[in-house]
Design a protein around this motif. Sequence first.
Motif, short mmCIF file in Angstrom:
data_model
loop_
_atom_site.label_atom_id
_atom_site.label_comp_id
_atom_site.label_asym_id
_atom_site.label_seq_id
_atom_site.Cartn_x
_atom_site.Cartn_y
_atom_site.Cartn_z
N UNK A 112 18.57 33.88 26.27
CA UNK A 112 18.20 32.97 26.54
C UNK A 112 17.23 32.38 25.73
N UNK A 113 16.20 32.97 25.99
CA UNK A 113 14.89 32.68 25.11
C UNK A 113 15.67 32.46 23.59
N UNK A 114 16.77 33.30 23.19
CA UNK A 114 16.83 33.25 21.52
C UNK A 114 17.94 31.68 21.32
N UNK A 115 18.80 32.52 22.86
CA UNK A 115 19.65 30.15 22.57
C UNK A 115 19.08 28.73 22.89
N UNK A 116 17.20 29.00 23.41
CA UNK A 116 16.98 28.52 24.19
C UNK A 116 16.30 27.96 22.53
N UNK A 117 15.85 28.74 22.16
CA UNK A 117 14.87 28.55 20.81
C UNK A 117 16.27 28.13 19.09
N UNK A 124 18.55 23.66 15.96
CA UNK A 124 19.35 22.89 16.28
C UNK A 124 18.84 21.61 16.27
N UNK A 125 18.79 21.05 17.19
CA UNK A 125 18.13 19.95 17.28
C UNK A 125 17.21 19.19 16.78
N UNK A 126 15.74 19.96 16.21
CA UNK A 126 14.88 19.36 15.39
C UNK A 126 15.72 19.15 13.60
N UNK A 136 17.96 15.58 10.22
CA UNK A 136 19.05 14.72 9.46
C UNK A 136 19.06 13.31 9.77
N UNK A 137 18.85 13.36 11.01
CA UNK A 137 19.09 11.95 11.22
C UNK A 137 18.21 11.42 10.44
N UNK A 138 16.98 11.65 10.94
CA UNK A 138 16.20 10.60 10.05
C UNK A 138 16.72 10.06 8.44
N UNK A 139 16.34 11.91 7.56
CA UNK A 139 16.82 11.08 6.46
C UNK A 139 18.27 10.46 6.27
N UNK A 140 19.03 10.76 6.98
CA UNK A 140 19.93 9.09 7.00
C UNK A 140 20.11 8.54 7.20
N UNK A 141 19.14 7.97 8.42
CA UNK A 141 18.59 6.67 8.53
C UNK A 141 17.98 6.59 7.25
N UNK A 142 16.95 7.09 6.99
CA UNK A 142 16.22 6.64 5.45
C UNK A 142 16.60 6.38 4.29
N UNK A 143 18.58 6.85 4.42
CA UNK A 143 19.09 6.69 3.12
C UNK A 143 19.86 5.96 3.02
N UNK A 144 19.90 5.14 4.59
CA UNK A 144 20.64 3.90 4.65
C UNK A 144 19.45 2.86 4.55
#
Length: 134
Positions: A108-113, A118-120, A125-133
């Motif tokens: 569970x710790x490994x999954x959580x980490x 993945x969330x970060x 990636x979302x920030x990069x895409x927004x920034x690129x847009x």
Amino acid sequence: QMYRQAEQEAQKCKVLERKIQDLKHAKVALIKKQREDAARHKEFTNQKTREIQALKRKEKNADKKISKMEADCQKYKSNLERSRSQCEKLSDKLKQTESHLMRLLTKRRNDLNRNINNSRESRVNANCIQHDLV
């Protein structure tokens, strides 16, 4: 002289009669003493027989008590061994459960980490895409 001789014979008879009477009295006394001794011996024998019987009963009771105690001891040993066996089984099961829980916790710790990472990455990636847009 015959008269004296008859007198002497009469005295001898009296002496012999006294001896016979004394012997009869001695015989009666001896028979009485033998009977008393026989009665004392019989009572002594009976008393010792009763003592022996009492000791045999006491020994029999002691043997019964010892047998019962040995049986109880064997029963307690058996119960103790069974309890030890159950305790060992429960201890092994507890170790297995702890080991399983530690593996689950680690997973569970490994999954959580992984999820946090993945969330970060998704946010980056979302920030990069927004920034690129923009």
